[in-house]
Design a protein around this motif. Structure first.
Motif, PDB file in Angstrom:
ATOM      1  N   ASP A   1       0.831  -1.207   0.000  1.00  0.00           N
ATOM      2  CA  ASP A   1       0.000   0.000   0.000  1.00  0.00           C
ATOM      3  C   ASP A   1       0.866   1.258   0.000  1.00  0.00           C
ATOM      4  O   ASP A   1       0.529   2.253  -0.654  1.00  0.00           O
ATOM      5  N   LEU A   2       1.979   1.223   0.719  1.00  0.00           N
ATOM      6  CA  LEU A   2       2.888   2.365   0.692  1.00  0.00           C
ATOM      7  C   LEU A   2       3.376   2.649  -0.723  1.00  0.00           C
ATOM      8  O   LEU A   2       3.382   3.796  -1.177  1.00  0.00           O
ATOM      9  N   LEU A   3       3.772   1.587  -1.436  1.00  0.00           N
ATOM     10  CA  LEU A   3       4.266   1.772  -2.802  1.00  0.00           C
ATOM     11  C   LEU A   3       3.149   2.233  -3.732  1.00  0.00           C
ATOM     12  O   LEU A   3       3.361   3.103  -4.592  1.00  0.00           O
ATOM     13  N   ARG A   4       1.959   1.670  -3.563  1.00  0.00           N
ATOM     14  CA  ARG A   4       0.818   2.087  -4.378  1.00  0.00           C
ATOM     15  C   ARG A   4       0.504   3.564  -4.159  1.00  0.00           C
ATOM     16  O   ARG A   4       0.275   4.317  -5.126  1.00  0.00           O
ATOM     17  N   LEU A   5       0.504   3.986  -2.915  1.00  0.00           N
ATOM     18  CA  LEU A   5       0.159   5.372  -2.602  1.00  0.00           C
ATOM     19  C   LEU A   5       1.273   6.334  -3.005  1.00  0.00           C
ATOM     20  O   LEU A   5       1.008   7.477  -3.390  1.00  0.00           O
ATOM     21  N   MET A   6       2.534   5.883  -2.945  1.00  0.00           N
ATOM     22  CA  MET A   6       3.618   6.700  -3.462  1.00  0.00           C
ATOM     23  C   MET A   6       3.423   6.958  -4.955  1.00  0.00           C
ATOM     24  O   MET A   6       3.586   8.088  -5.445  1.00  0.00           O
TER      25      MET A   6
ATOM     26  N   LEU B   1      10.815   3.416  -6.624  1.00  0.00           N
ATOM     27  CA  LEU B   1       9.875   2.312  -6.468  1.00  0.00           C
ATOM     28  C   LEU B   1      10.513   0.980  -6.856  1.00  0.00           C
ATOM     29  O   LEU B   1      10.298  -0.039  -6.183  1.00  0.00           O
ATOM     30  N   ASP B   2      11.304   0.967  -7.899  1.00  0.00           N
ATOM     31  CA  ASP B   2      11.991  -0.268  -8.309  1.00  0.00           C
ATOM     32  C   ASP B   2      12.959  -0.728  -7.211  1.00  0.00           C
ATOM     33  O   ASP B   2      13.037  -1.922  -6.905  1.00  0.00           O
ATOM     34  N   ALA B   3      13.685   0.213  -6.620  1.00  0.00           N
ATOM     35  CA  ALA B   3      14.621  -0.141  -5.554  1.00  0.00           C
ATOM     36  C   ALA B   3      13.876  -0.693  -4.342  1.00  0.00           C
ATOM     37  O   ALA B   3      14.316  -1.670  -3.711  1.00  0.00           O
ATOM     38  N   LEU B   4      12.750  -0.099  -4.008  1.00  0.00           N
ATOM     39  CA  LEU B   4      11.969  -0.558  -2.861  1.00  0.00           C
ATOM     40  C   LEU B   4      11.351  -1.926  -3.123  1.00  0.00           C
ATOM     41  O   LEU B   4      11.323  -2.788  -2.236  1.00  0.00           O
ATOM     42  N   ARG B   5      10.869  -2.152  -4.333  1.00  0.00           N
ATOM     43  CA  ARG B   5      10.310  -3.475  -4.666  1.00  0.00           C
ATOM     44  C   ARG B   5      11.390  -4.545  -4.601  1.00  0.00           C
ATOM     45  O   ARG B   5      11.161  -5.651  -4.107  1.00  0.00           O
TER      46      ARG B   5
ATOM     47  N   SER C   1      14.149  -0.444   4.717  1.00  0.00           N
ATOM     48  CA  SER C   1      13.514   0.019   3.483  1.00  0.00           C
ATOM     49  C   SER C   1      12.025   0.284   3.693  1.00  0.00           C
ATOM     50  O   SER C   1      11.454   1.187   3.063  1.00  0.00           O
ATOM     51  N   GLY C   2      11.392  -0.488   4.581  1.00  0.00           N
ATOM     52  CA  GLY C   2       9.981  -0.258   4.854  1.00  0.00           C
ATOM     53  C   GLY C   2       9.745   1.100   5.485  1.00  0.00           C
ATOM     54  O   GLY C   2       8.786   1.811   5.141  1.00  0.00           O
ATOM     55  N   ALA C   3      10.605   1.477   6.430  1.00  0.00           N
ATOM     56  CA  ALA C   3      10.484   2.788   7.061  1.00  0.00           C
ATOM     57  C   ALA C   3      10.797   3.903   6.067  1.00  0.00           C
ATOM     58  O   ALA C   3      10.174   4.975   6.105  1.00  0.00           O
ATOM     59  N   VAL C   4      11.750   3.668   5.171  1.00  0.00           N
ATOM     60  CA  VAL C   4      12.047   4.649   4.122  1.00  0.00           C
ATOM     61  C   VAL C   4      10.812   4.853   3.237  1.00  0.00           C
ATOM     62  O   VAL C   4      10.426   5.987   2.933  1.00  0.00           O
ATOM     63  N   ALA C   5      10.177   3.764   2.837  1.00  0.00           N
ATOM     64  CA  ALA C   5       8.980   3.878   1.998  1.00  0.00           C
ATOM     65  C   ALA C   5       7.896   4.666   2.705  1.00  0.00           C
ATOM     66  O   ALA C   5       7.229   5.522   2.104  1.00  0.00           O
TER      67      ALA C   5
ATOM     68  N   GLU D   1      -6.098   7.885   3.983  1.00  0.00           N
ATOM     69  CA  GLU D   1      -5.226   6.839   4.516  1.00  0.00           C
ATOM     70  C   GLU D   1      -3.777   7.308   4.595  1.00  0.00           C
ATOM     71  O   GLU D   1      -3.022   6.891   5.474  1.00  0.00           O
ATOM     72  N   VAL D   2      -3.396   8.205   3.681  1.00  0.00           N
ATOM     73  CA  VAL D   2      -2.053   8.774   3.725  1.00  0.00           C
ATOM     74  C   VAL D   2      -1.913   9.674   4.954  1.00  0.00           C
ATOM     75  O   VAL D   2      -0.908   9.613   5.684  1.00  0.00           O
ATOM     76  N   ALA D   3      -2.896  10.511   5.195  1.00  0.00           N
ATOM     77  CA  ALA D   3      -2.824  11.449   6.315  1.00  0.00           C
ATOM     78  C   ALA D   3      -2.827  10.730   7.657  1.00  0.00           C
ATOM     79  O   ALA D   3      -2.050  11.073   8.552  1.00  0.00           O
ATOM     80  N   LEU D   4      -3.681   9.733   7.817  1.00  0.00           N
ATOM     81  CA  LEU D   4      -3.721   9.012   9.093  1.00  0.00           C
ATOM     82  C   LEU D   4      -2.397   8.323   9.376  1.00  0.00           C
ATOM     83  O   LEU D   4      -1.884   8.375  10.495  1.00  0.00           O
ATOM     84  N   ASP D   5      -1.823   7.680   8.379  1.00  0.00           N
ATOM     85  CA  ASP D   5      -0.518   7.064   8.582  1.00  0.00           C
ATOM     86  C   ASP D   5       0.548   8.140   8.774  1.00  0.00           C
ATOM     87  O   ASP D   5       1.534   7.930   9.492  1.00  0.00           O
ATOM     88  N   GLY D   6       0.332   9.295   8.174  1.00  0.00           N
ATOM     89  CA  GLY D   6       1.306  10.366   8.260  1.00  0.00           C
ATOM     90  C   GLY D   6       1.459  10.943   9.648  1.00  0.00           C
ATOM     91  O   GLY D   6       2.560  11.352  10.035  1.00  0.00           O
ATOM     92  N   VAL D   7       0.366  11.009  10.423  1.00  0.00           N
ATOM     93  CA  VAL D   7       0.473  11.500  11.796  1.00  0.00           C
ATOM     94  C   VAL D   7       1.377  10.567  12.591  1.00  0.00           C
ATOM     95  O   VAL D   7       2.330  10.985  13.244  1.00  0.00           O
TER      96      VAL D   7
END
Length: 254
Positions: A9-14, A96-100, A121-125, A152-158
């Motif tokens: 979901d992080l990659l999709r939203l990025m 995105l390729d590097a994260l995948r 890498s998960g925290a970086v994403a 969903e971006v904003a809630l995770d962003g807080v």
């Protein structure tokens, strides 16, 4: 803490926020328009900042554990403004390729070594999603069409900002304090500030020790407050707002 977004979901939203940013750049009347929320920058400066960051983080994730960020060569700014959106898109694909390729658990250098976020890498994403989201908002402001961050971006962003950018083992130089943040979507967080640093957790609920200051707003508003896009006056605040000023000015030594 509240369950965070899944890696996919992080990659999709990025990708979603990058597409929204690219659309603003492509439709802007000029890349020389000023960005009011980043007053030193034009829209082209903002694009260049993001492009450089995407390539740098892609290389850093690919490098794995290291003592510092990876060195990287960034493609030069296109001479034709019509090529700028594609220049930006290529940098996002690189990240995105590097994260995948890395998956969510690869260790890598990060600047937040003493926070509550892992150096992975998960925290970086997770953090880079917020960077893209906030700067997409900046670009929208520059062309007069600001939009709220996706829910969903904003809630995770807080949660991401508090655990990554606020939590620290650096000593709080002021009187110990408790700060609460309440999102109107139904989630709340508490920050304890003391000589041991800043510790973040979900709000303990009714009957807990009262906070020195508390703020209420939508998750979108809280994220924008954290990143300096709006002020405390635009939130509902109870308690001593001077604690917010201390937090903003704080540069902890760790």
């Amino acid at each position: 803490m509240e369950k965070t977004l899944e890696y996919a979901d992080l990659l999709r939203l990025m990708d979603d926020r990058a597409t929204a940013f690219q659309a603003v750049v492509a439709a802007a009347p000029s890349l020389d328009v000023r960005v009011p929320t980043c007053p030193e920058w034009t829209l082209l400066d903002l694009v260049q900042h993001l492009v450089e960051g995407r390539y740098r983080w892609a290389a850093t994730v690919a490098a794995g554990p290291a003592e510092g960020p990876a060195a990287v060569t960034v493609p030069e700014v296109p001479q034709d403004r019509g090529d700028v959106p594609a220049w930006f898109a290529a940098s996002v694909r690189e990240l995105l390729d590097a994260l995948r390729e890395a998956g969510p658990d690869r260790e890598c250098w990060t600047w937040w070594g003493a926070s509550q976020s892992p150096r992975t890498s998960g925290a970086v994403a997770r953090h880079q999603l917020q960077q893209l989201a906030v700067h997409t908002y900046d670009a929208q402001v520059a062309v007069g069409a600001p939009q709220p961050l996706p829910a969903e971006v904003a809630l995770d962003g807080v949660d991401e900002f508090l655990t990554t950018c606020c939590a620290t083992t650096g000593a709080w130089p002021h009187k110990p304090a408790i700060v609460d943040y309440h999102a109107t979507e139904g989630r709340s967080w508490r920050v304890w500030l003391s000589a041991d640093g800043a510790r973040v957790a979900r709000h303990p609920g009714e009957g807990s020790e009262p906070a020195g200051v508390a703020a209420w707003g939508t998750a979108d508003e809280l994220v924008k407050f954290f990143y300096g896009r709006i002020t405390a006056e635009q939130l509902r605040v109870e308690g001593d707002p001077g604690i917010f000023d201390q937090l903003i000015a704080w540069e902890p030594e760790v």
